[in-house]
Design a protein around this motif. Structure first.
Motif, PDB file in Angstrom:
ATOM      1  N   ASN A  39       0.810  -1.219   0.000  1.00 46.92           N
ATOM      2  CA  ASN A  39       0.000   0.000   0.000  1.00 46.92           C
ATOM      3  C   ASN A  39       0.839   1.263   0.000  1.00 46.92           C
ATOM      4  OD1 ASN A  39      -2.313  -1.566   0.066  1.00 46.92           O
ATOM      5  ND2 ASN A  39      -2.553  -1.407   2.295  1.00 46.92           N
ATOM      6  N   GLY A  40       2.057   1.163   0.504  1.00 49.34           N
ATOM      7  CA  GLY A  40       2.895   2.354   0.620  1.00 49.34           C
ATOM      8  C   GLY A  40       2.474   3.249   1.772  1.00 49.34           C
ATOM      9  N   HIS A  41       1.662   2.732   2.681  1.00 53.91           N
ATOM     10  CA  HIS A  41       1.213   3.460   3.874  1.00 53.91           C
ATOM     11  C   HIS A  41       0.681   2.437   4.869  1.00 53.91           C
ATOM     12  CE1 HIS A  41      -3.025   2.798   2.783  1.00 53.91           C
ATOM     13  NE2 HIS A  41      -2.669   3.092   1.533  1.00 53.91           N
ATOM     14  N   THR A  42       0.373   2.891   6.071  1.00 56.99           N
ATOM     15  CA  THR A  42      -0.124   1.972   7.103  1.00 56.99           C
ATOM     16  C   THR A  42      -1.627   2.106   7.324  1.00 56.99           C
ATOM     17  OG1 THR A  42       0.493   3.609   8.792  1.00 56.99           O
ATOM     18  CG2 THR A  42       2.066   1.844   8.328  1.00 56.99           C
ATOM     19  N   GLY A  43      -2.293   2.909   6.491  1.00 56.63           N
ATOM     20  CA  GLY A  43      -3.754   2.990   6.539  1.00 56.63           C
ATOM     21  C   GLY A  43      -4.290   3.358   7.904  1.00 56.63           C
ATOM     22  N   GLN A  44      -5.252   2.575   8.382  1.00 57.45           N
ATOM     23  CA  GLN A  44      -5.906   2.853   9.660  1.00 57.45           C
ATOM     24  C   GLN A  44      -5.202   2.171  10.831  1.00 57.45           C
ATOM     25  OE1 GLN A  44      -8.212   5.118   9.762  1.00 57.45           O
ATOM     26  NE2 GLN A  44      -8.137   5.269   7.533  1.00 57.45           N
ATOM     27  N   LEU A  45      -3.947   1.750  10.628  1.00 57.80           N
ATOM     28  CA  LEU A  45      -3.189   1.142  11.709  1.00 57.80           C
ATOM     29  C   LEU A  45      -2.902   2.195  12.775  1.00 57.80           C
ATOM     30  CD1 LEU A  45      -2.117  -1.775  12.020  1.00 57.80           C
ATOM     31  CD2 LEU A  45       0.106  -0.927  11.268  1.00 57.80           C
ATOM     32  N   SER A  46      -3.255   1.897  14.019  1.00 57.57           N
ATOM     33  CA  SER A  46      -3.099   2.851  15.113  1.00 57.57           C
ATOM     34  C   SER A  46      -1.668   2.849  15.632  1.00 57.57           C
ATOM     35  CB  SER A  46      -4.062   2.507  16.252  1.00 57.57           C
ATOM     36  OG  SER A  46      -3.759   3.242  17.413  1.00 57.57           O
ATOM     37  N   ALA A  47      -1.034   4.030  15.608  1.00 60.42           N
ATOM     38  CA  ALA A  47       0.343   4.142  16.093  1.00 60.42           C
ATOM     39  C   ALA A  47       0.423   3.832  17.585  1.00 60.42           C
ATOM     40  CB  ALA A  47       0.870   5.546  15.819  1.00 60.42           C
ATOM     41  N   VAL A  48      -0.545   4.303  18.363  1.00 60.28           N
ATOM     42  CA  VAL A  48      -0.537   4.065  19.807  1.00 60.28           C
ATOM     43  C   VAL A  48      -0.579   2.573  20.110  1.00 60.28           C
ATOM     44  CG1 VAL A  48      -1.779   4.454  21.974  1.00 60.28           C
ATOM     45  CG2 VAL A  48      -1.617   6.292  20.285  1.00 60.28           C
ATOM     46  N   THR A  49      -1.480   1.856  19.435  1.00 60.95           N
ATOM     47  CA  THR A  49      -1.601   0.422  19.655  1.00 60.95           C
ATOM     48  C   THR A  49      -0.329  -0.318  19.255  1.00 60.95           C
ATOM     49  OG1 THR A  49      -4.010   0.385  19.425  1.00 60.95           O
ATOM     50  CG2 THR A  49      -2.844  -1.645  18.928  1.00 60.95           C
ATOM     51  N   GLN A  82       8.105   0.138  10.236  1.00 58.74           N
ATOM     52  CA  GLN A  82       7.317   0.537   9.067  1.00 58.74           C
ATOM     53  C   GLN A  82       6.448   1.750   9.376  1.00 58.74           C
ATOM     54  OE1 GLN A  82       5.214  -3.069   7.763  1.00 58.74           O
ATOM     55  NE2 GLN A  82       6.470  -2.998   5.915  1.00 58.74           N
ATOM     56  N   LEU A  83       5.877   1.755  10.563  1.00 62.03           N
ATOM     57  CA  LEU A  83       5.025   2.877  10.944  1.00 62.03           C
ATOM     58  C   LEU A  83       5.818   4.179  10.938  1.00 62.03           C
ATOM     59  CD1 LEU A  83       2.057   3.372  11.973  1.00 62.03           C
ATOM     60  CD2 LEU A  83       3.026   3.354  14.268  1.00 62.03           C
ATOM     61  N   LEU A  84       7.040   4.137  11.448  1.00 64.75           N
ATOM     62  CA  LEU A  84       7.887   5.328  11.453  1.00 64.75           C
ATOM     63  C   LEU A  84       8.310   5.708  10.030  1.00 64.75           C
ATOM     64  CD1 LEU A  84      10.146   4.490  14.540  1.00 64.75           C
ATOM     65  CD2 LEU A  84       8.260   6.148  14.438  1.00 64.75           C
ATOM     66  N   PHE A  85       8.583   4.694   9.197  1.00 70.23           N
ATOM     67  CA  PHE A  85       9.018   4.957   7.819  1.00 70.23           C
ATOM     68  C   PHE A  85       7.903   5.593   6.997  1.00 70.23           C
ATOM     69  CE2 PHE A  85       9.689   3.633   3.389  1.00 70.23           C
ATOM     70  CZ  PHE A  85      10.978   4.128   3.186  1.00 70.23           C
ATOM     71  N   TYR A  86       6.662   5.112   7.193  1.00 68.54           N
ATOM     72  CA  TYR A  86       5.526   5.631   6.432  1.00 68.54           C
ATOM     73  C   TYR A  86       4.752   6.703   7.212  1.00 68.54           C
ATOM     74  CZ  TYR A  86       6.150   1.576   3.345  1.00 68.54           C
ATOM     75  OH  TYR A  86       6.651   0.648   2.470  1.00 68.54           O
ATOM     76  N   TRP A  87       5.408   7.326   8.173  1.00 66.47           N
ATOM     77  CA  TRP A  87       4.712   8.253   9.074  1.00 66.47           C
ATOM     78  C   TRP A  87       3.966   9.353   8.322  1.00 66.47           C
ATOM     79  CZ3 TRP A  87       3.914   7.633  14.173  1.00 66.47           C
ATOM     80  CH2 TRP A  87       3.390   8.712  14.885  1.00 66.47           C
ATOM     81  N   ASN A  88       4.588   9.920   7.305  1.00 66.15           N
ATOM     82  CA  ASN A  88       3.969  11.029   6.572  1.00 66.15           C
ATOM     83  C   ASN A  88       3.221  10.585   5.324  1.00 66.15           C
ATOM     84  OD1 ASN A  88       4.975  13.055   8.344  1.00 66.15           O
ATOM     85  ND2 ASN A  88       6.979  12.930   7.345  1.00 66.15           N
ATOM     86  N   ALA A  89       3.199   9.275   5.073  1.00 66.04           N
ATOM     87  CA  ALA A  89       2.478   8.776   3.898  1.00 66.04           C
ATOM     88  C   ALA A  89       0.990   8.739   4.183  1.00 66.04           C
ATOM     89  CB  ALA A  89       2.982   7.381   3.526  1.00 66.04           C
ATOM     90  N   LYS A  90       0.195   9.221   3.253  1.00 62.85           N
ATOM     91  CA  LYS A  90      -1.257   9.271   3.410  1.00 62.85           C
ATOM     92  C   LYS A  90      -1.924   8.257   2.487  1.00 62.85           C
ATOM     93  CE  LYS A  90      -0.988  12.730   6.267  1.00 62.85           C
ATOM     94  NZ  LYS A  90      -1.298  12.548   7.708  1.00 62.85           N
ATOM     95  N   ALA A  91      -2.959   7.655   2.995  1.00 67.21           N
ATOM     96  CA  ALA A  91      -3.721   6.707   2.173  1.00 67.21           C
ATOM     97  C   ALA A  91      -4.500   7.476   1.140  1.00 67.21           C
ATOM     98  CB  ALA A  91      -4.666   5.905   3.040  1.00 67.21           C
ATOM     99  N   PRO A  92      -4.533   7.015  -0.120  1.00 66.63           N
ATOM    100  CA  PRO A  92      -5.301   7.704  -1.153  1.00 66.63           C
ATOM    101  C   PRO A  92      -6.792   7.635  -0.850  1.00 66.63           C
ATOM    102  CG  PRO A  92      -4.550   5.570  -1.955  1.00 66.63           C
ATOM    103  CD  PRO A  92      -3.884   5.774  -0.642  1.00 66.63           C
ATOM    104  N   HIS A  93      -7.499   8.713  -1.178  1.00 67.15           N
ATOM    105  CA  HIS A  93      -8.946   8.755  -0.941  1.00 67.15           C
ATOM    106  C   HIS A  93      -9.645   7.885  -1.978  1.00 67.15           C
ATOM    107  CE1 HIS A  93      -8.716  11.885   2.084  1.00 67.15           C
ATOM    108  NE2 HIS A  93      -7.859  12.506   1.303  1.00 67.15           N
ATOM    109  N   THR A  94     -10.533   7.055  -1.484  1.00 67.52           N
ATOM    110  CA  THR A  94     -11.309   6.194  -2.395  1.00 67.52           C
ATOM    111  C   THR A  94     -12.666   6.826  -2.623  1.00 67.52           C
ATOM    112  OG1 THR A  94     -12.089   4.912  -0.500  1.00 67.52           O
ATOM    113  CG2 THR A  94     -10.129   4.117  -1.633  1.00 67.52           C
ATOM    114  N   LYS A  95     -13.130   6.711  -3.840  1.00 69.82           N
ATOM    115  CA  LYS A  95     -14.435   7.276  -4.179  1.00 69.82           C
ATOM    116  C   LYS A  95     -15.539   6.342  -3.723  1.00 69.82           C
ATOM    117  CE  LYS A  95     -12.755   9.752  -8.258  1.00 69.82           C
ATOM    118  NZ  LYS A  95     -12.926   9.933  -9.716  1.00 69.82           N
ATOM    119  N   LYS A  96     -16.518   6.908  -3.076  1.00 69.13           N
ATOM    120  CA  LYS A  96     -17.659   6.123  -2.641  1.00 69.13           C
ATOM    121  C   LYS A  96     -18.661   5.963  -3.779  1.00 69.13           C
ATOM    122  CE  LYS A  96     -17.370   7.567   2.186  1.00 69.13           C
ATOM    123  NZ  LYS A  96     -18.099   8.182   3.325  1.00 69.13           N
ATOM    124  N   GLU A  97     -19.163   4.752  -3.938  1.00 72.01           N
ATOM    125  CA  GLU A  97     -20.117   4.504  -5.014  1.00 72.01           C
ATOM    126  C   GLU A  97     -21.489   5.061  -4.637  1.00 72.01           C
ATOM    127  OE1 GLU A  97     -20.158   0.361  -5.726  1.00 72.01           O
ATOM    128  OE2 GLU A  97     -18.070   0.262  -6.400  1.00 72.01           O
TER     129      GLU A  97
END
Length: 283
Positions: free
Chosen positions: A217-227, A268-283
């Motif tokens: 994905n090139g990002h960590t999506g909804q993965l919680s950093a705190v957890t 990985q979380l630190l490496f992708y810290w500033n990477a944002k997940a692309p917005h998906t279009k809702k159908e």
């Protein structure tokens, strides 16, 4: 445990004489005997401090690990109050709640690998069932119960936000049935031990699946950093507490592997810290 050596016999002897003297059945003790008491006490303290009694070396290792972990997490990632609640009092009810709340807030489980979460659930279940079967103290496995409840909630939410709510409900029912069978006398001890031994490959494969998902994905999506950070810190601390409280190498080895691969997800979380997940279009 302390051995009843010459020092302890001295203390018992002098204490017995003092008690007899107070009741009028023993003559006053000599000056040499009176001076032997503080010397004996100092010797015991010295033995305990430097590990000569054989009971403190492991405690010192655990204390050093706890200090290093605290310096790592406080105050950069956790307030000291939260650290004490989780790693001192072992109140782990809230470790995965940040992940649950993040999924609920985003109404999406994007970036989370369902297979990885399920394998983590298998590992937690194995630890819990194995510990209960062997009558380990609750302090050595109680967090597995809380983490299991939170992990199964995350499994359901992933299925729910993928539009598979019915499958999610069926999964909850099947898991409850399997858990009842594992905890019942019908399950042989060999099966429970095998389940605990399978924790290591389950943790390895599960974390690798999540790592591959993050990489693709090139990002960590909804993965919680705190957890993620709490799981990493918790697995490090539990290496020493599991040795101290259970003496079981299988339990300790599981936490060693968990710490290594939780560390991979942290990296990985630190490496992708500033990477944002692309917005998906809702159908």
């Amino acid at each position: 445990m302390w051995s009843l050596d010459e020092t302890h016999l001295t203390l018992l002897k002098v204490g017995w004489r003092k008690k007899r003297r107070n009741t009028g059945h023993c003559p006053a003790e000599s000056r040499e005997e009176r001076e032997s008491v503080p010397r004996a006490r100092m010797r015991i303290v010295s033995q305990w401090t430097f590990g000569e009694t054989g009971g403190s070396k492991l405690c010192n290792m655990a204390a050093e690990a706890d200090g290093a972990l605290k310096r790592l997490l406080v105050p950069l990632l956790l307030p000291e109050k939260c650290y004490d609640q989780i790693f001192v009092q072992w109140d782990l009810l809230h470790v995965k709640l940040p992940q649950v709340f993040k999924i609920l807030g985003a109404k999406s489980a994007e970036g989370l690998s369902l297979q990885s979460v399920m394998l983590e659930l298998v590992a937690l279940t194995g630890t819990m069932v194995y510990s209960i079967t062997n009558n380990f103290p609750f302090s050595s496995w109680g967090e597995a119960l809380f983490l299991m409840l939170q992990t199964i909630t995350i499994c359901f939410l992933i299925l729910h936000y993928r539009g598979q709510t019915v499958k999610g409900v069926a999964f909850l029912a099947c898991y409850a049935l399997v858990l009842l069978v594992l905890l019942s006398p019908l399950t042989p001890l060999a099966v429970v031990t095998l389940l605990q031994a399978s924790n290591v490959p389950a943790v390895v494969v599960g974390k690798l699946l999540q790592a591959v998902t993050n990489y693709r994905n090139g990002h960590t999506g909804q993965l919680s950093a705190v957890t993620v950070f709490l799981l990493f810190g918790g697995s490090l601390a539990r290496i020493f507490t599991s040795i101290q409280e259970t003496g079981d190498p299988l339990m300790a080895g599981t936490f060693v592997v968990a710490a290594l691969f939780n560390g991979l997800i942290v990296a990985q979380l630190l490496f992708y810290w500033n990477a944002k997940a692309p917005h998906t279009k809702k159908e």
